[in-house]
Design a protein around this motif. Structure first.
Motif, short mmCIF file in Angstrom:
data_model
loop_
_atom_site.label_atom_id
_atom_site.label_comp_id
_atom_site.label_asym_id
_atom_site.label_seq_id
_atom_site.Cartn_x
_atom_site.Cartn_y
_atom_site.Cartn_z
N SER A 1 -5.80 2.35 -1.32
CA SER A 1 -5.05 1.76 -0.20
C SER A 1 -5.54 2.22 1.17
O SER A 1 -5.54 1.44 2.11
CB SER A 1 -3.56 2.09 -0.33
OG SER A 1 -3.01 1.40 -1.43
N SER A 2 -5.93 3.49 1.27
CA SER A 2 -6.28 3.98 2.61
C SER A 2 -7.78 4.20 2.80
O SER A 2 -8.19 4.69 3.85
CB SER A 2 -5.51 5.26 2.93
OG SER A 2 -5.67 6.20 1.91
N ASP B 1 -6.24 3.71 -6.79
CA ASP B 1 -5.49 3.32 -5.59
C ASP B 1 -6.38 3.62 -4.38
O ASP B 1 -6.59 4.78 -4.03
CB ASP B 1 -4.19 4.11 -5.52
CG ASP B 1 -3.38 3.85 -4.24
OD1 ASP B 1 -3.83 3.04 -3.40
OD2 ASP B 1 -2.30 4.45 -4.09
N TRP C 1 0.71 10.38 -3.08
CA TRP C 1 0.69 9.02 -3.61
C TRP C 1 0.43 8.98 -5.11
O TRP C 1 1.00 8.16 -5.83
CB TRP C 1 -0.30 8.13 -2.85
CG TRP C 1 0.23 7.76 -1.49
CD1 TRP C 1 -0.35 8.06 -0.28
CD2 TRP C 1 1.45 7.06 -1.18
NE1 TRP C 1 0.44 7.58 0.75
CE2 TRP C 1 1.55 6.96 0.22
CE3 TRP C 1 2.47 6.51 -1.96
CZ2 TRP C 1 2.62 6.33 0.87
CZ3 TRP C 1 3.55 5.89 -1.32
CH2 TRP C 1 3.61 5.81 0.07
N GLY D 1 3.32 -4.55 -2.05
CA GLY D 1 2.66 -3.33 -1.60
C GLY D 1 2.04 -2.53 -2.74
O GLY D 1 2.05 -2.95 -3.90
N ALA D 2 1.52 -1.37 -2.38
CA ALA D 2 0.94 -0.50 -3.39
C ALA D 2 2.00 -0.03 -4.37
O ALA D 2 1.75 0.13 -5.57
CB ALA D 2 0.25 0.70 -2.73
N GLN E 1 -2.21 -2.83 4.64
CA GLN E 1 -1.83 -2.41 6.00
C GLN E 1 -2.48 -1.14 6.53
O GLN E 1 -2.13 -0.67 7.59
CB GLN E 1 -0.30 -2.31 6.10
CG GLN E 1 0.34 -1.17 5.31
CD GLN E 1 0.74 -1.58 3.92
OE1 GLN E 1 0.23 -2.53 3.35
NE2 GLN E 1 1.64 -0.82 3.31
N LYS E 2 -3.46 -0.59 5.78
CA LYS E 2 -4.21 0.54 6.32
C LYS E 2 -5.57 0.07 6.85
O LYS E 2 -5.91 0.29 7.99
CB LYS E 2 -4.42 1.64 5.27
CG LYS E 2 -3.23 2.55 5.01
CD LYS E 2 -2.06 1.87 4.38
CE LYS E 2 -0.81 2.72 4.28
NZ LYS E 2 -0.70 3.51 3.09
N ASN F 1 -8.23 8.19 -1.92
CA ASN F 1 -7.97 8.88 -0.65
C ASN F 1 -6.47 9.10 -0.50
O ASN F 1 -5.72 8.14 -0.36
CB ASN F 1 -8.51 8.03 0.51
CG ASN F 1 -8.37 8.72 1.86
OD1 ASN F 1 -8.99 9.76 2.11
ND2 ASN F 1 -7.55 8.18 2.74
N THR G 1 -3.66 9.63 1.50
CA THR G 1 -3.41 9.33 2.91
C THR G 1 -2.63 10.43 3.64
O THR G 1 -2.85 10.68 4.82
CB THR G 1 -2.60 8.02 2.97
OG1 THR G 1 -3.10 7.13 1.97
CG2 THR G 1 -2.70 7.35 4.32
N CYS H 1 -3.11 -1.76 -0.82
CA CYS H 1 -2.23 -2.52 0.08
C CYS H 1 -3.06 -2.77 1.35
O CYS H 1 -3.99 -2.03 1.65
CB CYS H 1 -0.95 -1.76 0.39
SG CYS H 1 -1.16 -0.12 1.12
C1 LIG Z 1 0.36 3.58 2.04
C2 LIG Z 1 -0.03 3.94 0.67
C3 LIG Z 1 0.73 3.54 -0.44
C4 LIG Z 1 2.02 2.79 -0.30
O1 LIG Z 1 1.84 1.51 0.13
P1 LIG Z 1 3.04 0.46 0.23
O2 LIG Z 1 2.34 -0.82 0.50
O3 LIG Z 1 3.93 0.92 1.35
O4 LIG Z 1 3.75 0.46 -1.08
C5 LIG Z 1 0.25 3.88 -1.68
N1 LIG Z 1 -0.89 4.56 -1.85
C6 LIG Z 1 -1.63 4.97 -0.81
C7 LIG Z 1 -2.88 5.73 -1.05
C8 LIG Z 1 -1.22 4.67 0.48
O5 LIG Z 1 -1.97 5.07 1.53
#
Ligand SMILES: *Cc1c(COP(=O)(O)O)cnc(C)c1O
Length: 368
Positions: free
Chosen positions: A180-181, A178, A108, A82-83, A201-202, A156, A158, A199
């Motif tokens: 991720s979102s 980062d 984050w 994951g992130a 999953q978003k 972003n 989240t 990551c």
């Molecule tokens: C969800 C998220 C994370 C954490 O992700 P994991 O895969 O649960 O470790 C980190 N940074 C951002 C911006 C996120 O949205």
């Protein structure tokens, strides 16, 4: 409230993550779940070193490169952990005994900075805590250290719903982001970054895989004394196949990126689609005479995550439970900040946002 939906029917899902996936992607995965065409087995049942899996991981990488126009001097890696694991791997690989600059704009980046501190020296050069993480810094507020190992941002936030519109110029200091979102929510110039990660999953796929896009000169920084699976260079040399990668999650990334290119028509179109959806929702908030209060300052608010509050916590709860009955699910805010949050990632259809807007307008009429 309005009609109850049957138990097994998909609802409009505003989860922040793991989040809604495109329906055509889920349908394709369902159709191929028992047997990949021509392979005779599920993607979960074949060797990652087989001829069956090779085109899947290569296709996923090619799609990522095409969507983000990733130049040849960057590696695209598919990692696990994951992130959060990147919060540690980044300083482990890139610090090289120096310090890194962190721009803390929300939960984050705050977490990333504290993880990095376990590994080495960090300088928080801006902290939005005093402004309740309602905005990102202006460029004049940012003074990067010229000798920093890297500078770190989150495009972003989240949880707080704060998004960068453009990125700071860090000169020769590599910028780490980062995303991720908000990866794939709009076109982005990857050459602004030394390392760009998300990551899945978003906005990219299911949990279990993390995309890391890293420039060649940063790959070279990995120190000798690191376990292989934490070592960017070793992972890059083995094309993310040092050990068994998360095959199913990578397969899903391939389907999602295909959907972004073929069904959605690329990131310019995705951006227009996302801007329009976000505008619908923010208009309802802005025109509610303060009944709904957004969290972030207008110029910085996110087109992916929309946190908001009603006049009281009781009303927040009532809203959430009635929305759920109306088929609008997963609207509760992050456990650390409360309130409500509508995540409207790429896969959220326009109709879902319209349904939420109509519900909000109706709710004010009845409870305002
Ligand atoms: C969800 C998220 C994370 C954490 O992700 P994991 O895969 O649960 O470790 C980190 N940074 C951002 C911006 C996120 O949205």
């Amino acid at each position: 409230m309005s009609h109850q939906r049957p138990e097994n029917q998909r609802q409009y899902n505003f989860s922040a993550g793991p989040a809604v996936l495109p329906l055509p992607v889920l349908q394709k995965a369902q159709a191929e779940l028992l047997c990949l065409p021509g392979i005779g087995a599920s993607v979960m049942e074949v060797s990652h070193r087989s001829k069956a899996f090779e085109p899947i991981i290569e296709g996923a990488e090619a799609n990522v490169r095409s969507l983000l126009r990733v130049p040849d001097n960057y590696r695209v890696l598919f990692l696990q952990g994951g992130a959060l694991l990147q919060f540690g791997m980044i300083p482990m690989n890139l610090l090289g005994g120096k310090a890194a600059d962190y721009v803390v704009t929300g939960s984050w980046t705050s977490k990333a900075a504290s993880e990095a501190k376990i590994i080495g020296k960090t300088n928080v050069i801006w902290n939005g805590k005093d402004v309740f993480y309602k905005r990102k810094p202006t460029s004049s507020e940012l003074k990067f250290n010229a000798d920093a190992a890297y500078a770190y941002i989150c495009s972003n936030e989240t949880i707080e719903g704060v998004q960068y519109q453009d990125f700071p110029d860090t000169g020769s200091v590599p910028l780490v982001c980062d995303a991720s979102s908000d990866i794939f929510c709009k076109p982005v110039d990857i050459t602004q970054f030394g390392l760009y990660f998300a990551c899945a999953q978003k906005n990219v796929g299911p949990a279990g895989v993390t995309l890391v896009i890293i420039r060649d000169d940063l790959v070279e920084r990995s120190p000798e004394k690191l376990p292989s699976l934490l070592h960017y260079k070793k992972i890059a040399e083995q094309k993310s196949m040092l050990n068994t990668p998360p095959c199913f999650a990578i397969y899903m990334v391939k389907l999602v990126t295909e959907w972004l290119m073929d069904d959605m028509g690329g990131l310019e179109k995705v951006y227009a689609f996302n801007k329009e959806k976000a505008a619908l929702l923010y208009d309802v908030i802005d025109n509610s005479n303060g009944y709904y209060k957004g969290h972030a300052d207008k110029e910085y608010r996110s087109i992916m995550n929309v946190p908001f509050r009603l006049p009281s916590e009781e009303l927040d709860k009532k809203f959430e439970s009635e929305a759920k009955s109306a088929g609008l699910i997963m609207l509760s805010g992050h456990r650390s900040v409360g309130g409500l949050r509508a995540s409207i990632y790429n896969a959220m259809p326009r109709e879902g946002v319209v349904a939420l807007c109509n519900f909000m307008l109706d709710f004010v009429k009845k409870n305002g």
